[in-house]
Design a protein around this motif. Structure first.
Motif, short mmCIF file in Angstrom:
data_model
loop_
_atom_site.label_atom_id
_atom_site.label_comp_id
_atom_site.label_asym_id
_atom_site.label_seq_id
_atom_site.Cartn_x
_atom_site.Cartn_y
_atom_site.Cartn_z
N ARG A 143 5.04 5.55 -8.48
CA ARG A 143 4.00 5.63 -9.50
C ARG A 143 4.55 6.22 -10.80
N ASP A 162 4.50 8.64 -4.84
CA ASP A 162 4.52 9.34 -6.13
C ASP A 162 5.71 8.94 -6.99
N SER A 178 1.13 4.02 -3.20
CA SER A 178 0.74 5.42 -3.01
C SER A 178 1.92 6.38 -3.10
N LYS A 190 0.83 -1.21 0.00
CA LYS A 190 0.00 0.00 0.00
C LYS A 190 0.87 1.26 0.00
N GLU A 191 1.92 1.25 0.80
CA GLU A 191 2.83 2.40 0.86
C GLU A 191 3.51 2.65 -0.48
#
Length: 235
Positions: A229, A226, A224, A220-221
């Motif tokens: 991603r 940036d 999320s 999850k970390e």
């Protein structure tokens, strides 16, 4: 379950892996993220005993395995499904699967049980069991590569880029199967460039760059984050 402590790998004067530390706990799916050349395959080959570390220690279920032969590592339950599938193309699907069970070759009942498990997981392999593996589609070959690894009855299975070269729908199915294998009791160490798909089924992840771990966290970390991603998901 699996612990790497200060592991480095050198090829002559070139350092491929620099003092990495990570662990896989029983029941987890752990993903190693990184671009081509980051060191993911080298880590897998080192854990498998195909490459010897120049420094550091590798323990599997509290056994020191960094000086252990590859065949003994497989016998301990640590099995690699290699990048590129590495099938025997002229051999049938069934023959390839039997090769995966080589360490259990004297246990016919166990081989039969493993075959049934693989055929239930991938019914197309049962349908094509007499076909040469080289005649299969890319997705079917990846199923066979995973099935062959499962024939060794792994406690921890290492999957090196299982989604590479596959169509999106096949990739989705592949990750569903990996999650199912994990839910049925096999821990997973997964090397992937498809960060979005991998992190959605993983518990935790490590990010590799130039042979070093530069980031770690829960799935999850990392999803999320940036930077992750932008670098690996394109968002």
């Amino acid at each position: 379950m699996l612990n790497l402590t200060n592991v480095s790998v050198q090829y002559g004067s070139f350092t491929a892996i620099r003092s990495i530390n990570f662990e896989v706990n029983e029941g987890e799916i752990i993903v190693l993220l990184g671009a081509n050349g980051a060191g993911k395959s080298t880590i897998f080959h080192t854990i498998s005993g195909l490459v010897k570390p120049s420094n550091g220690e590798i323990y599997f279920q509290e056994r020191d395995v960094h000086r252990t032969s590859p065949d003994r590592i497989v016998q301990l339950g640590l099995v690699q499904c290699a990048e590129g599938r590495k099938l025997f193309p002229s051999m049938s699907v069934y023959e390839n699967l039997k090769m995966g069970a080589y360490i259990h070759r004297k246990m016919k009942s166990e081989i039969k049980q493993s075959l049934e498990y693989v055929y239930n997981l991938f019914p197309i392999l049962k349908d094509k069991r007499n076909d040469p593996s080289g005649s299969l589609s890319g997705g079917q070959q990846q199923m066979l590569a995973i099935g062959r690894a499962l024939m060794a009855k792994p406690k921890l299975m290492m999957l090196d880029e299982p989604s590479i070269g596959l169509a999106p729908l096949i990739v989705e199915r592949m990750f569903e199967v990996i999650e199912q294998i994990n839910n049925e009791g096999t821990s997973i160490l997964l090397a992937e460039q498809n960060a979005n798909a991998a992190l959605r089924i993983a518990d935790r992840g490590y990010v590799l760059e130039n042979g070093s771990i530069v980031m770690k966290g829960t799935a999850k970390e990392l999803l999320s984050n940036d930077d992750i991603r932008k670098a690996y998901i394109g968002a």
